[in-house]
Design an enzyme around this catalytic site. Structure first.
Site, PDB file in Angstrom:
ATOM      1  N   LYS B  75       0.924  -1.250  -0.099  1.00 13.32           N
ATOM      2  CA  LYS B  75      -0.046   0.065  -0.139  1.00 13.32           C
ATOM      3  C   LYS B  75       1.125   1.197   0.161  1.00 13.32           C
ATOM      4  CE  LYS B  75      -3.820   1.993   2.713  1.00 13.32           C
ATOM      5  NZ  LYS B  75      -4.812   1.762   4.050  1.00 13.32           N
ATOM      6  N   SER B 150      -9.791   2.166   3.062  1.00 12.94           N
ATOM      7  CA  SER B 150      -8.816   2.909   2.436  1.00 12.94           C
ATOM      8  C   SER B 150      -7.904   2.001   1.630  1.00 12.94           C
ATOM      9  CB  SER B 150      -8.134   3.783   3.065  1.00 12.94           C
ATOM     10  OG  SER B 150      -7.239   3.094   4.139  1.00 12.94           O
ATOM     11  N   SER B 174     -10.005  -0.374   7.284  1.00 14.87           N
ATOM     12  CA  SER B 174      -9.473  -0.244   6.078  1.00 14.87           C
ATOM     13  C   SER B 174      -8.820  -1.479   5.361  1.00 14.87           C
ATOM     14  CB  SER B 174      -8.350   0.937   6.253  1.00 14.87           C
ATOM     15  OG  SER B 174      -9.091   2.199   6.130  1.00 14.87           O
TER      16      SER B 174
END
Lengths: 95, 483
Positions: B75, B150, B174
């Protein structure tokens, strides 16, 4: 509760944000809705409950007072927007 | 080839049926082929091929470890030395991290090959991946739907079989919510289990990294590498790391699973309710026992979270000042103007909104009424879980109230968006581990369920998830575009 545009401007200043008029208006109503959601906490009985700031109520772990980091000023300043002689440059603060 | 798991690739590499370079090349092609999903911010082709070549050399010398040569993605919240680390923000669009996050180092030391950095909501604030400076991510099961957030880029990429595994972070859901929306396995470990060093901070008392994979087995393999004490993270847990694959095959006989009846009432999509009911039957057949429990303060979860997370966000994001790194506004009139315009021009609206909420609740006159009150409510929520774990080993809950929603469906209404996190956020406030696994479908969209455990019970969660996946096939279903 209601949140006025003046309050939004005051918070924005504290947060060092410059909001447009449209943003100020939008935030006033959005923050009001968000804080309506929050009233449920206000109505909860919490007397005597110790505030919880960390999942394990951890204490700050201390290390020995020894130098562990090397000087990486050049590496760190390479990614800065403006530097000179190892200093960060900002607009003039003192006349 | 895309239906293989990380564990399969481990075997193929070990038996030399495939080389790391071939594997990296294959997945780089997958990334290019599915570029329209927008699941990546940065593709690291050159670096990846070099790492893969090195991995093959190590293997030839007999020096390969279990993860040597396995391709994956980070990420874009983890600092990667020499590689852009944007956190999906205009603020860090020009930021080349000068150091590696601890888990970046750990995974590289294990010989893993990082193919790129995945898209996400800006500074990990969002539940739909619509808040990225680099544009929204599409759900591979339905391009008109969001992948969740997210960690939406990581979830979409793993689901579409663009990459065998990715890292994510979970501050209020997330990892688990996008895993549910995309039909993959996502583990949020105990707070402090994985180092936060070099993971760009959103809400420091809640943030936790974790693996996003096709299977619980793969998640266990990755957690073995990711977990562990780090002196550079002041809240890192100094407890030994077990082998998370060791107990995967334990029997579920007698495992007590808590169910909160109110979680399955109005507000939960009937298809998710049905999928979880069917899963309960499967778990009962495996020997698990269901026990009704209650979390009496759960209605405080969302408001408490949005006070605490926003307060920590406003404090953490104060560092972006246009002086030391990141975006700087042009031609500032004075220092205040430099701060204000750099921040206003470079932060997106959701980030600004949370900074505003946080600044408000921390400001003089409101601190006790909001922030302290929320911290007291946080303890009530955490104690609810501790009471529940007196009676059960884990808790089974929906991960999301609905399947993936349409792009733009909730983006104009922050409250509506926040309410979609109802089942995930209390877990972060209590610092507990939880895992999402796929458990069925609602029409053409996958749905998930989560197991929540007590602190450091990752092995138990992975065991239950793995046993479930041994007798079900939801986790093997892949979106059509991946075939």
């Amino acid at each position: 509760m209601s949140i006025t545009n003046d309050e939004v401007k005051k918070i924005a200043h504290l947060a060092r944000l410059a909001l447009s008029t449209d943003e100020t208006n939008a935030f006033a109503s959005q923050l009001e809705n968000i804080f309506k959601l929050v009233t449920v906490i206000q109505n909860t009985h919490t007397d005597g409950i110790r505030p919880m700031s960390h999942p394990f109520d951890a204490k700050q772990r201390l290390r020995k007072d020894m130098v562990t980091e090397s000087n990486e000023r050049d590496i760190m300043q390479k990614i800065a927007p403006a530097t000179e002689l190892g200093l960060y440059l900002v607009p003039q603060v003192i006349e | 080839m895309t239906h293989y798991t990380l564990a399969d690739y481990q075997q193929q590499l070990a038996s030399k049926d495939i080389s790391s370079v071939e594997l990296a090349q294959f997945f780089l092609q997958q990334m290019a082929k599915h570029a329209h999903l927008n699941s990546f911010i940065t593709v690291c082709e050159q670096e990846a091929l070099l790492q893969a070549k090195h991995a093959d050399e190590l293997r030839a010398q007999g020096k390969a470890g279990p993860l040597t040569g396995i391709p994956f993605a980070h990420k874009d919240i983890f600092c990667t030395k020499g590689i852009k680390t944007s956190c999906a923000s205009k603020m860090l669009d020009n930021f080349i991290a000068p150091y590696n996050a601890t888990i970046v180092d750990k995974m590289a030391s294990a010989g893993m090959v990082m193919l790129g950095k995945t898209n996400m909501d800006e500074f990990a604030m969002g539940s739909s991946n619509e808040n990225s400076f680099y544009g929204k991510v599409h759900n591979p099961w339905d391009l008109n739907c969001v992948p969740g957030g997210s960690s939406g880029g990581s979830a979409a990429a793993v689901a579409a079989r663009i990459i065998p595994a990715a890292t994510g972070t979970d501050t209020g859901g997330s990892i688990r919510q996008p895993a549910a929306f995309c039909g993959i396995t996502g583990l949020k470990p105990t707070y402090g289990r994985i180092s936060r060093y070099g993971m760009i901070a959103f809400a420091s008392s809640l943030d936790q990294a974790g693996p996003m994979t096709q299977t619980a087995f793969d998640a266990a393999i990755l957690l073995n590498v990711m977990a562990g004490f780090d002196p550079k993270d002041s809240t890192s847990l100094d407890t030994p790391v077990p082998d998370y694959t060791a107990n995967l095959n334990d029997s579920l006989k007698g495992v007590r699973i808590g169910i909160i009846p109110s979680f399955f009432g109005q507000g939960l999509h009937p298809d998710i309710n049905e999928a979880i009911n069917k899963s309960k039957t499967v778990l009962e057949q495996l020997g698990a026992v269901f026990v009704e429990i209650d979390l009496p303060h759960h209605d405080l979860a969302i408001p408490t979270y949005y006070v605490i997370a926003s307060a920590e966000c406003s404090s953490n994001l104060a560092r972006y000042d246009g002086v030391r790194y990141g975006y700087r506004a042009k031609n500032p009139e004075n220092l205040l103007d430099l701060y204000q315009r750099s921040r206003s021009e470079a932060f997106g609206s959701e980030v600004k909104r949370r900074i505003m909420i946080g600044t408000y609740v921390l400001s003089s006159g409101y601190y006790d009424a909001y922030y302290i009150k929320a911290q007291q409510a946080r303890r009530l929520l955490a104690e609810d879980y501790q009471n529940a774990f007196k009676y059960v080993d884990v808790i089974l809950s929906p991960t999301t109230p609905d399947p993936a929603f349409k792009i733009a469906e909730k983006s104009d209404d922050p409250v509506k968006m926040y309410l979609s996190d109802i089942y995930t956020i209390a877990v972060n406030m209590a610092g507990l581990p939880a895992i999402n696994i796929p458990c069925g479908f609602s029409g053409h969209l996958p749905v998930g369920m989560q197991f929540i455990g007590n602190h450091l019970s990752e092995s138990k969660l992975l065991n239950i998830a793995h046993q479930f996946q041994q007798v079900t096939s939801h986790h093997q279903k892949a979106p059509e575009i991946s075939l």
